[in-house]
Design a protein around this motif. Sequence first.
Motif, PDB file in Angstrom:
ATOM      1  N   TYR A 335       3.224  -4.203   0.864  1.00  0.00           N
ATOM      2  CA  TYR A 335       3.754  -5.557   0.705  1.00  0.00           C
ATOM      3  C   TYR A 335       4.691  -5.910   1.861  1.00  0.00           C
ATOM      4  O   TYR A 335       4.585  -6.982   2.468  1.00  0.00           O
ATOM      5  CB  TYR A 335       4.494  -5.654  -0.624  1.00  0.00           C
ATOM      6  CG  TYR A 335       5.153  -6.996  -0.874  1.00  0.00           C
ATOM      7  CD1 TYR A 335       4.419  -8.074  -1.351  1.00  0.00           C
ATOM      8  CD2 TYR A 335       6.511  -7.179  -0.630  1.00  0.00           C
ATOM      9  CE1 TYR A 335       5.019  -9.305  -1.578  1.00  0.00           C
ATOM     10  CE2 TYR A 335       7.123  -8.402  -0.850  1.00  0.00           C
ATOM     11  CZ  TYR A 335       6.378  -9.460  -1.330  1.00  0.00           C
ATOM     12  OH  TYR A 335       6.987 -10.676  -1.545  1.00  0.00           O
ATOM     13  N   GLY A 336       5.601  -4.984   2.194  1.00  0.00           N
ATOM     14  CA  GLY A 336       6.528  -5.227   3.297  1.00  0.00           C
ATOM     15  C   GLY A 336       5.808  -5.386   4.620  1.00  0.00           C
ATOM     16  O   GLY A 336       6.137  -6.266   5.424  1.00  0.00           O
ATOM     17  N   PHE A 337       4.785  -4.556   4.846  1.00  0.00           N
ATOM     18  CA  PHE A 337       4.008  -4.646   6.085  1.00  0.00           C
ATOM     19  C   PHE A 337       3.302  -5.993   6.179  1.00  0.00           C
ATOM     20  O   PHE A 337       3.305  -6.655   7.226  1.00  0.00           O
ATOM     21  CB  PHE A 337       3.002  -3.500   6.131  1.00  0.00           C
ATOM     22  CG  PHE A 337       1.790  -3.767   6.974  1.00  0.00           C
ATOM     23  CD1 PHE A 337       1.893  -3.895   8.345  1.00  0.00           C
ATOM     24  CD2 PHE A 337       0.541  -3.895   6.388  1.00  0.00           C
ATOM     25  CE1 PHE A 337       0.780  -4.150   9.125  1.00  0.00           C
ATOM     26  CE2 PHE A 337      -0.581  -4.156   7.159  1.00  0.00           C
ATOM     27  CZ  PHE A 337      -0.457  -4.271   8.522  1.00  0.00           C
ATOM     28  N   ALA A 338       2.685  -6.436   5.073  1.00  0.00           N
ATOM     29  CA  ALA A 338       1.974  -7.707   5.086  1.00  0.00           C
ATOM     30  C   ALA A 338       2.927  -8.873   5.335  1.00  0.00           C
ATOM     31  O   ALA A 338       2.620  -9.784   6.118  1.00  0.00           O
ATOM     32  CB  ALA A 338       1.223  -7.898   3.768  1.00  0.00           C
ATOM     33  N   LYS A 339       4.089  -8.855   4.683  1.00  0.00           N
ATOM     34  CA  LYS A 339       5.055  -9.940   4.870  1.00  0.00           C
ATOM     35  C   LYS A 339       5.571  -9.964   6.305  1.00  0.00           C
ATOM     36  O   LYS A 339       5.708 -11.036   6.908  1.00  0.00           O
ATOM     37  CB  LYS A 339       6.218  -9.774   3.892  1.00  0.00           C
ATOM     38  CG  LYS A 339       5.850  -9.973   2.433  1.00  0.00           C
ATOM     39  CD  LYS A 339       5.503 -11.426   2.120  1.00  0.00           C
ATOM     40  CE  LYS A 339       6.740 -12.289   2.048  1.00  0.00           C
ATOM     41  NZ  LYS A 339       6.421 -13.684   1.651  1.00  0.00           N
ATOM     42  N   GLN A 340       5.853  -8.803   6.882  1.00  0.00           N
ATOM     43  CA  GLN A 340       6.334  -8.740   8.263  1.00  0.00           C
ATOM     44  C   GLN A 340       5.273  -9.244   9.230  1.00  0.00           C
ATOM     45  O   GLN A 340       5.592  -9.723  10.314  1.00  0.00           O
ATOM     46  CB  GLN A 340       6.726  -7.306   8.617  1.00  0.00           C
ATOM     47  CG  GLN A 340       7.994  -6.838   7.922  1.00  0.00           C
ATOM     48  CD  GLN A 340       8.240  -5.354   8.123  1.00  0.00           C
ATOM     49  OE1 GLN A 340       7.498  -4.684   8.829  1.00  0.00           O
ATOM     50  NE2 GLN A 340       9.278  -4.843   7.490  1.00  0.00           N
ATOM     51  N   SER A 341       4.003  -9.118   8.840  1.00  0.00           N
ATOM     52  CA  SER A 341       2.900  -9.570   9.693  1.00  0.00           C
ATOM     53  C   SER A 341       2.536 -11.023   9.435  1.00  0.00           C
ATOM     54  O   SER A 341       1.526 -11.511   9.945  1.00  0.00           O
ATOM     55  CB  SER A 341       1.669  -8.672   9.470  1.00  0.00           C
ATOM     56  OG  SER A 341       1.979  -7.322   9.736  1.00  0.00           O
ATOM     57  N   GLY A 342       3.364 -11.731   8.616  1.00  0.00           N
ATOM     58  CA  GLY A 342       3.119 -13.135   8.338  1.00  0.00           C
ATOM     59  C   GLY A 342       2.122 -13.391   7.231  1.00  0.00           C
ATOM     60  O   GLY A 342       1.620 -14.511   7.087  1.00  0.00           O
ATOM     61  N   GLY A 343       1.816 -12.335   6.439  1.00  0.00           N
ATOM     62  CA  GLY A 343       0.804 -12.472   5.405  1.00  0.00           C
ATOM     63  C   GLY A 343       1.346 -12.234   4.004  1.00  0.00           C
ATOM     64  O   GLY A 343       2.528 -12.451   3.724  1.00  0.00           O
ATOM     65  N   GLN A 344       0.486 -11.746   3.131  1.00  0.00           N
ATOM     66  CA  GLN A 344       0.838 -11.577   1.724  1.00  0.00           C
ATOM     67  C   GLN A 344      -0.121 -10.566   1.104  1.00  0.00           C
ATOM     68  O   GLN A 344      -1.199 -10.283   1.658  1.00  0.00           O
ATOM     69  CB  GLN A 344       0.750 -12.929   0.997  1.00  0.00           C
ATOM     70  CG  GLN A 344       1.121 -12.936  -0.456  1.00  0.00           C
ATOM     71  CD  GLN A 344       2.536 -12.474  -0.705  1.00  0.00           C
ATOM     72  OE1 GLN A 344       2.783 -11.276  -0.805  1.00  0.00           O
ATOM     73  NE2 GLN A 344       3.476 -13.425  -0.787  1.00  0.00           N
ATOM     74  N   VAL A 345       0.261 -10.027  -0.052  1.00  0.00           N
ATOM     75  CA  VAL A 345      -0.607  -9.143  -0.832  1.00  0.00           C
ATOM     76  C   VAL A 345      -0.699  -9.715  -2.242  1.00  0.00           C
ATOM     77  O   VAL A 345       0.321 -10.096  -2.824  1.00  0.00           O
ATOM     78  CB  VAL A 345      -0.060  -7.702  -0.898  1.00  0.00           C
ATOM     79  CG1 VAL A 345      -1.039  -6.802  -1.647  1.00  0.00           C
ATOM     80  CG2 VAL A 345       0.197  -7.152   0.492  1.00  0.00           C
TER      81      VAL A 345
END
Length: 507
Positions: A335-345
């Motif tokens: 989740y943290g990786f996706a948010k940092q990459s501008g995305g979402q899970v």
Amino acid sequence: MRTRERDRTWELSQDLLAVANDQGRFESANPAWEAVLGWSRQELMAMPFRELVHPDDLEATEAELARLARGERTRGFENRYRAKDGSYRWLSWTAVPDGGLNYSAARDITEQKERAAELETAREQLRQSQKLEAVGQLTGGLAHDFNNLLAAIGGSLELMRRRGLEGRQADLERYIGVAHGAVKRAAALTHRLLAFSRRQTLEPKSVNLNRLVSGMEDLLRRTMGPAIALETVAAVGLWNVHADPSQLENALLNLCINARDAMPEGGTLVVETANRWVDARSAPGRDLPAGQYVSLTVSDNGVGMSPEVVARAFDPFFTTKPIGMGTGLGLSMIYGFAKQSGGQVRIYSEVGKGTSVSIYLPRHDRKEERADEAEQVETAPRADRGDTVLVVDDEASLRMLIVEVMQGLGYATLEAGDGADALRILESNQRIDLLLTDVGLPGGMNGRQVADAARTLRAGLKVLFITGYAENAVLSHGHLAPGMHVMTKPFEMDALAKRVKTLIESR
């Protein structure tokens, strides 16, 4: 009466209260100073307070004092003060300038700082544990595969030896091909394992998820085991994304492991990619800005999750697995990786029917950044007369093979088994056109240090490192000086010969 109340508050306050002048001395201090730091009021007022500030905090303290001198207030400034016993305590300051004096209150926050540091250490250990847990899921399958590959290599060599003794040359090329193919597969397995276990964070790159999933498919099949049927659905014309490939691979592996664990009796796991248009109407439901995205979805037909579990799935340390079977950090890190990459899970799950987890990442228009393809070499180029290569490697068998290949192509060769021997040769008057050195060397001097010393002794000497993936940190992760180059083990000898020729000719 009010004066008496103020005096009483001054005396009883557990905060460190003080009045300081613009010469850098305390004019008054309350008893809390002695209780916290051990200095009496007389001792405090007898010394410049800068003498108590930790040397590493002095610059920031001076900057804060300058702000006070400009009439600004201090809130929440932190520094360390030396106690009478020589230890340091963290203080959090509130201060107000008035009439050439600074009126301040400081609170001892040492215990909070220590607890925060301990918590961060524990979190980092858990993060690394989570990574190693993922690697641990691979070890059984990897050991099995490596044993098979070693058996193929060893068997091929044994048959080559027998056919050679019997004078039968016809099958030698076939056995060589088997052994060579096994070496390549073993190298790919090693690369994959190290990609998951390394600690450093890599730079984001333009990535094609179809290619990433395809590259991991064999690994995922081994990890899932025979009871799980793995299916991949690759979207045609898939857009690229901008993300850290290693983190993407780690996220995909963790999602697949979670799916496998949710199917204890076996089942079907589907990895799917797709282009997604998120419009203004559906964006709030996905907690994403409207725009174009690429999704990576892992679906299973396992036990599923209740709405209560789904609601907590991304919470750090939350896990439904038995003690010792999971850290509870897998989904939270994804989740943290996706948010940092501008995305979402997003999670879609139903008890008894299965779960789908989708990672959404923004579309990236740049061309995919792919690793250089292996060099195709038809014939190995020969040396010019007198070209000399110094070969440094502690693995005697590999050093022997490299030296024989170099000599067979007309190079003069010098060889050393460690950094000390290499330096003795470098300090001599012998001609050396190229230093070819392993990175991991015994004796306290690695290949990078040998190369740096060689460039000091022989300015502009060309250097070719031969290295395993795990040694890249020694090479500053590829940030090398001009004239220094790298080849990764294992490599084809003809490719090595071509690289040596190219480097020597580039002088």
